[in-house]
Design an enzyme around this catalytic site. Structure first.
Site, PDB file in Angstrom:
ATOM      1  N   ASP A 197       0.798  -1.232   0.000  1.00  0.00           N
ATOM      2  CA  ASP A 197       0.000   0.000   0.000  1.00  0.00           C
ATOM      3  C   ASP A 197       0.832   1.284   0.000  1.00  0.00           C
ATOM      4  O   ASP A 197       0.306   2.360  -0.220  1.00  0.00           O
ATOM      5  CB  ASP A 197      -0.955   0.002   1.197  1.00  0.00           C
ATOM      6  CG  ASP A 197      -2.035  -1.049   1.048  1.00  0.00           C
ATOM      7  OD1 ASP A 197      -2.466  -1.272  -0.104  1.00  0.00           O
ATOM      8  OD2 ASP A 197      -2.448  -1.644   2.048  1.00  0.00           O
ATOM      9  N   MET A 257      -5.724  -3.014  -5.703  1.00  0.00           N
ATOM     10  CA  MET A 257      -5.739  -2.921  -4.247  1.00  0.00           C
ATOM     11  C   MET A 257      -5.498  -1.469  -3.832  1.00  0.00           C
ATOM     12  O   MET A 257      -5.174  -0.614  -4.659  1.00  0.00           O
ATOM     13  CB  MET A 257      -4.678  -3.836  -3.655  1.00  0.00           C
ATOM     14  CG  MET A 257      -5.056  -5.305  -3.752  1.00  0.00           C
ATOM     15  SD  MET A 257      -3.813  -6.380  -2.997  1.00  0.00           S
ATOM     16  CE  MET A 257      -4.794  -7.847  -2.663  1.00  0.00           C
ATOM     17  N   GLY A 258      -5.590  -1.220  -2.535  1.00  0.00           N
ATOM     18  CA  GLY A 258      -5.379   0.130  -2.002  1.00  0.00           C
ATOM     19  C   GLY A 258      -6.634   0.570  -1.297  1.00  0.00           C
ATOM     20  O   GLY A 258      -7.521   1.167  -1.876  1.00  0.00           O
ATOM     21  N   TYR A 279      -5.085 -10.920  -5.404  1.00  0.00           N
ATOM     22  CA  TYR A 279      -3.781 -11.402  -4.941  1.00  0.00           C
ATOM     23  C   TYR A 279      -2.752 -11.529  -6.058  1.00  0.00           C
ATOM     24  O   TYR A 279      -1.544 -11.547  -5.776  1.00  0.00           O
ATOM     25  CB  TYR A 279      -3.917 -12.761  -4.244  1.00  0.00           C
ATOM     26  CG  TYR A 279      -4.672 -12.732  -2.945  1.00  0.00           C
ATOM     27  CD1 TYR A 279      -4.788 -11.564  -2.194  1.00  0.00           C
ATOM     28  CD2 TYR A 279      -5.271 -13.884  -2.438  1.00  0.00           C
ATOM     29  CE1 TYR A 279      -5.476 -11.547  -0.994  1.00  0.00           C
ATOM     30  CE2 TYR A 279      -5.961 -13.880  -1.236  1.00  0.00           C
ATOM     31  CZ  TYR A 279      -6.060 -12.714  -0.513  1.00  0.00           C
ATOM     32  OH  TYR A 279      -6.743 -12.706   0.674  1.00  0.00           O
ATOM     33  N   LEU A 280      -3.224 -11.664  -7.303  1.00  0.00           N
ATOM     34  CA  LEU A 280      -2.267 -11.797  -8.408  1.00  0.00           C
ATOM     35  C   LEU A 280      -1.273 -10.633  -8.395  1.00  0.00           C
ATOM     36  O   LEU A 280      -0.095 -10.812  -8.685  1.00  0.00           O
ATOM     37  CB  LEU A 280      -3.000 -11.826  -9.757  1.00  0.00           C
ATOM     38  CG  LEU A 280      -3.400 -13.190 -10.311  1.00  0.00           C
ATOM     39  CD1 LEU A 280      -4.117 -14.039  -9.290  1.00  0.00           C
ATOM     40  CD2 LEU A 280      -4.255 -13.049 -11.563  1.00  0.00           C
ATOM     41  N   ARG A 332      -0.164  -8.682  -5.863  1.00  0.00           N
ATOM     42  CA  ARG A 332       0.839  -8.570  -4.809  1.00  0.00           C
ATOM     43  C   ARG A 332       1.730  -9.808  -4.731  1.00  0.00           C
ATOM     44  O   ARG A 332       2.733  -9.804  -4.004  1.00  0.00           O
ATOM     45  CB  ARG A 332       0.177  -8.276  -3.459  1.00  0.00           C
ATOM     46  CG  ARG A 332      -0.540  -9.438  -2.833  1.00  0.00           C
ATOM     47  CD  ARG A 332      -1.141  -9.052  -1.470  1.00  0.00           C
ATOM     48  NE  ARG A 332      -1.558 -10.256  -0.776  1.00  0.00           N
ATOM     49  CZ  ARG A 332      -2.351 -10.293   0.277  1.00  0.00           C
ATOM     50  NH1 ARG A 332      -2.814  -9.165   0.773  1.00  0.00           N
ATOM     51  NH2 ARG A 332      -2.671 -11.426   0.840  1.00  0.00           N
TER      52      ARG A 332
END
EC number: 2.7.1.90
Lengths: 421, 421
Positions: free
Chosen positions: A144, A190-191, A298-299, A301
Site C-alpha cells: 500500500d 488494491m489500495g 492477490y495476483l 501482490r
C-alpha cells in the site's frame, strides 16, 4: 556478552518481495555469526511467538535462503493478528517475553505495515519496563506504500510495476478490439485507503491518449456525473476508455463503492473487493457501452515474476540493515528508504523512530493528483517511476518460476501451551 | 506473372502473440519481395477489407515490424465480425473481391479462430466461383486452444503460462496467510466452451497438496455437493484451498454459472464473466470460509510480459509459413502445429484443409481430466507442459515493456463507400 538469537516475523498481507527481506536478514545474520546466533522465524507471524512455534532457519540450506530472494508471499507464514493495547492485554506481551527468554532471543525483527510498527514499538517499551534487554527493529513492508517516514515501502514497487505493465497490456488489447467489441475496460487494484497502487497505473501512459484514461483514487470522492461524462468523452474521442479503480474508491459521504458489508478483518478493516463491477454496471446502465473488467486481487501482490528490481534490492537491503543496525546498537526504530535523488535515482537505508511512524497512514498527496482528480501529475510520475525500474526475473523450470520450498523445522518447545488467542 | 499484393487481417479476441504472427508474415514477405508485393493489413480486421481501410505495412520500418514480435494485442485492429453465409449476404463477399481487385490482392491471410477459418474457406470457394485467382490461407490464433486439426493454437501457450504462473504465485500468497485470513481463493479464467486455459493452471501443482486444488472445467457439469465437500476437505487438510474456475463452468442443465443474461456478442456468444463471485458466495454461504477471488480477464490474454517462448516461436512460424506455403502454391488450408514428440518437445508447421477445420470446436478430451472431474491427468500435463516452456521477455524502458507503435498509413481508397455493415 553471549550471543543471542533473533526472532523474525512477517506480518499482514504478503508481498512479492517480503521474502527478499527475510533473505537479506538471514544471510546477513549468517555472515555476522560471531555476534548473533540463530534467526528463529515466527510460524504465521507473531502467532509463532505467542504459541512458541519457531522455525529454525539454520536448518535451511544457503541455497534455500538465497532462493527466498526471488520467492513471493510469506515463506514462514504471515498473520493478520494485531496485539491489543498494553493495558487491554498485557498477558500477550508478557507471553512474548517468556518465549523470548526461553529461547535466548535478544532481537525482535518485525516485518510489516503500520500496525506492525505499532506492535514493535510496544514490545520495545515493555522490554524496557520489564528490564528485558531486547533490540526492536521494525522492517517496512506493504504493497500500500502508506507508511510514513520512508520514501517508499518495500513491496510497493513490484505491485506498482505489475499494475502499470498490466494496464499497458490490457490497454493495447482493448484498443485493438474497440471497434466491434468492448468499449470500456476497468482494472480494479488494491489500495484500501491510499491510492498509490492505482496511481502507479498512470505510468503506463506515455503519450497523450494512451491508457489509462481515468484513475479512481480513494483520496478523491467519486463524482458520478463528472466521471461518466469523462468516460463518454473518451470513448467518443478515442473509441474506448480504460479506467483503473482503486478498491477504496468512495462516495462523497465516505462509503466505499464496493462495500460488501461482509464484516471486518482482524485489524478492523472492512473486507473489500468488487468496485469494478459496480462501475461497469453504472457505465453500462447510463452510457450503454459494452464493458469488461479485471480484478487482479492477490495476483498483483504475489507477482514475483514481474517484480521491480529496485523493489527487490530495497527489500533485501532493509533485511540486511535490520541486522546491521541492531548490531550497531540501534533500537526502537523502523528502517526506511531515503531518496537522495530522482534522476538518476539514488537511495539509501535510513531510520525513523517507531514512536513517529506507528499508526500513521500516508496518503497520496494532493500535488500527485491531477486537477480533475482523475489522473496523476508529472510530479507523481517523477516519484513513482524509479520505483518500478528494472526487472529481476526468477529462475524458471519447466516453464514455471522455481520458488523456494522450505523445510520449516520447528524449534523444540520449552513452555506450557499459551492459553490466549 | 506480375507480383501481387497480400491482404492480412487479425480476427476475434486478440492474444499476446498474434502480432508475432504478423511479424513473421510481413518479414517473410519482405524477404520474398521478388515474388510478393506489399502486405496490406485490414484496419480492424475484415472490416478493413469491406471498407477499403487498408494499412500499408511497407510504410512501417523494419524495426517497428520486428517489435511486433514482442507486442501484445492486435496492432492493426481486430474485429469480432463474422461474415454471414454466402447465400445470406453475397454482397459482403462480392465487396471483398472488388477491394481485392482494386488493390491487386492475390493473397488472403486470415489470422483468427474457428469462425475465421470458416470465412477463409468461403472466400476461397467464392474466388473459385468468380474465377478470381486468390490464395487463401487461414492462420490459427486463439487463446482458447479449441481449433481442430492442429496440436495447439498460437496464443494459447502464453495465456496458459500466465495462468499457471499466477496460480502458483497467488497459491503461495494464500498459503502464507490462511491461518488468520483468506481460506479459499478463486481464480477465474477465460474459456467459454473449452477448459484448456483453466486446465493449464494444473501445471502449477508440482507436488501433491500444492495449488491449484480444484479446477472447474466447462466440460464437466458443476456438481455443487461434490465440489463443496472437496473444498471443505481441502481446507481441513491443508488450511486453505485454491480453486481455478473457467468462465464457462456450467450446471448439469448446461446453464453457465456466471450467465449475466446481458445479451450476445457479434458471433452469437453469450458475454460471460463473473463465475468467481458466484462460487465465492456459494462457499461463503455454505461453509462460511473467508474468500478472495481474482478475475484475470484481458490481463491473461494480453500478458506479453510473461509469454511462452514456445508460443512466440510458433506464432512467428505460422506467419512465416503463411507466405511460404502460399508462394509454394498451397491454397484453402489452415496452417497447423504438428507435434513430433513430447519430450524433448519437437514440432513443425503443417496444414489442414479449411473444409475440415471450419466451425469445429475442440474440447478438453476425457483422458485429460482426472476421474473426479476436478483436476488434470498426467497425460494432460505431458501435452500442456511444452506449450508453456521458455520465456521471451520484451525489452523494457523506464520499468515498462516497450511495445511497437505503428504509423498505420492508409492506402488511398479507389472505390465508392461500402453501404453494408
Amino acid at each position: 556478552m553471549t550471543k543471542r538469537n533473533a526472532f523474525y516475523a512477517q506480518s499482514g498481507g504478503v508481498t512479492a518481495v517480503i521474502n527478499a527481506t527475510a533473505c537479506g536478514l538471514i544471510e546477513t545474520a549468517r555472515h555476522r555469526a560471531g555476534q548473533i546466533d540463530t534467526v528463529f522465524a515466527g510460524h504465521n507471524g507473531i502467532l509463532g511467538a505467542l504459541h512458541e512455534e519457531l522455525i529454525d532457519t539454520s536448518q535451511e540450506s544457503a541455497r534455500t535462503i538465497a532462493a527466498l530472494r526471488h520467492t513471493p508471499a510469506g515463506a514462514f507464514g504471515s498473520a493478520r493478528y494485531k496485539l491489543k493495547g498494553l493495558q487491554e492485554n498485557r498477558a500477550e506481551y508478557e507471553r512474548l517475553f517468556k518465549v523470548f527468554d526461553a529461547h535466548n532471543i535478544g532481537y525482535f525483527f518485525y516485518n510489516g505495515g503500520g500496525d506492525s510498527q505499532d506492535t514493535t514499538h510496544k514490545v520495545a517499551q515493555l522490554g524496557e519496563q520489564l528490564g528485558y534487554p531486547i533490540t526492536c527493529i521494525g522492517i517496512p513492508k506493504t504493497v500500500d506504500n502508506d507508511l510514513p517516514g520512508t520514501d517508499s515501502c518495500p513491496g510497493f514497487g513490484s505491485v506498482a510495476k505489475y499494475i502499470a505493465v498490466s494496464t499497458r497490456e490490457a490497454g493495447l488489447d482493448v484498443a485493438s478490439m474497440a471497434k466491434t467489441s468492448t468499449k470500456v475496460f476497468i482494472l480494479e487494484t488494491m489500495g484500501r485507503h491510499a491510492g498509490w497502487i492505482a496511481a502507479a497505473a498512470g505510468l503506463a501512459q506515455e503519450l497523450p491518449g494512451e491508457p489509462p484514461h481515468l484513475i479512481l483514487l480513494p483520496e478523491i470522492p467519486f463524482d458520478r456525473e463528472r466521471f461518466l461524462s469523462r468516460v463518454e468523452q473518451t470513448v467518443q474521442e478515442l473509441g474506448y476508455c480504460v479506467v483503473v479503480a482503486s478498491e477504496g474508491t468512495r462516495n462523497a459521504d465516505g462509503a466505499f463503492l464496493a462495500d460488501q458489508g461482509s464484516g471486518k478483518d482482524a485489524f478492523g478493516h472492512t473486507q473489500l473487493g468488487g468496485v469494478a463491477p459496480v462501475i461497469a454496471r453504472l457505465i453500462n446502465d447510463t452510457l450503454g457501452y459494452k464493458y469488461h473488467y479485471a480484478i487482479a486481487d492477490y495476483l498483483q501482490r504475489a507477482a514475483r515474476h514481474i517484480a521491480s528490481r529496485t523493489d527487490v534490492e530495497q527489500a533485501y537491503a532493509v533485511g540486511q540493515a535490520a541486522v546491521e543496525f541492531a548490531l550497531a546498537g540501534k533500537n526502537a526504530i523502523m528502517l526506511t528508504i531515503t531518496r537522495l535523488s530522482d534522476d538518476p535515482y539514488r537511495w539509501q537505508v535510513g531510520e525513523a523512530r517507531l514512536a513517529e511512524v506507528a499508526n500513521v497512514e500516508r496518503k497520496l498527496p494532493a500535488e500527485y493528483i491531477s486537477e480533475d482528480g482523475l489522473h496523476i501529475t508529472a510530479q507523481c510520475r517523477r516519484y513513482l517511476s524509479p520505483l518500478i525500474a528494472g526487472e529481476d526475473y526468477p529462475p524458471y523450470e519447466n516453464g514455471l518460476p522455481s520458488y523456494a520450498r522450505l523445510r520449516r523445522c520447528m524449534v523444540d518447545k520449552k513452555l506450557p501451551r499459551f492459553e490466549g488467542n
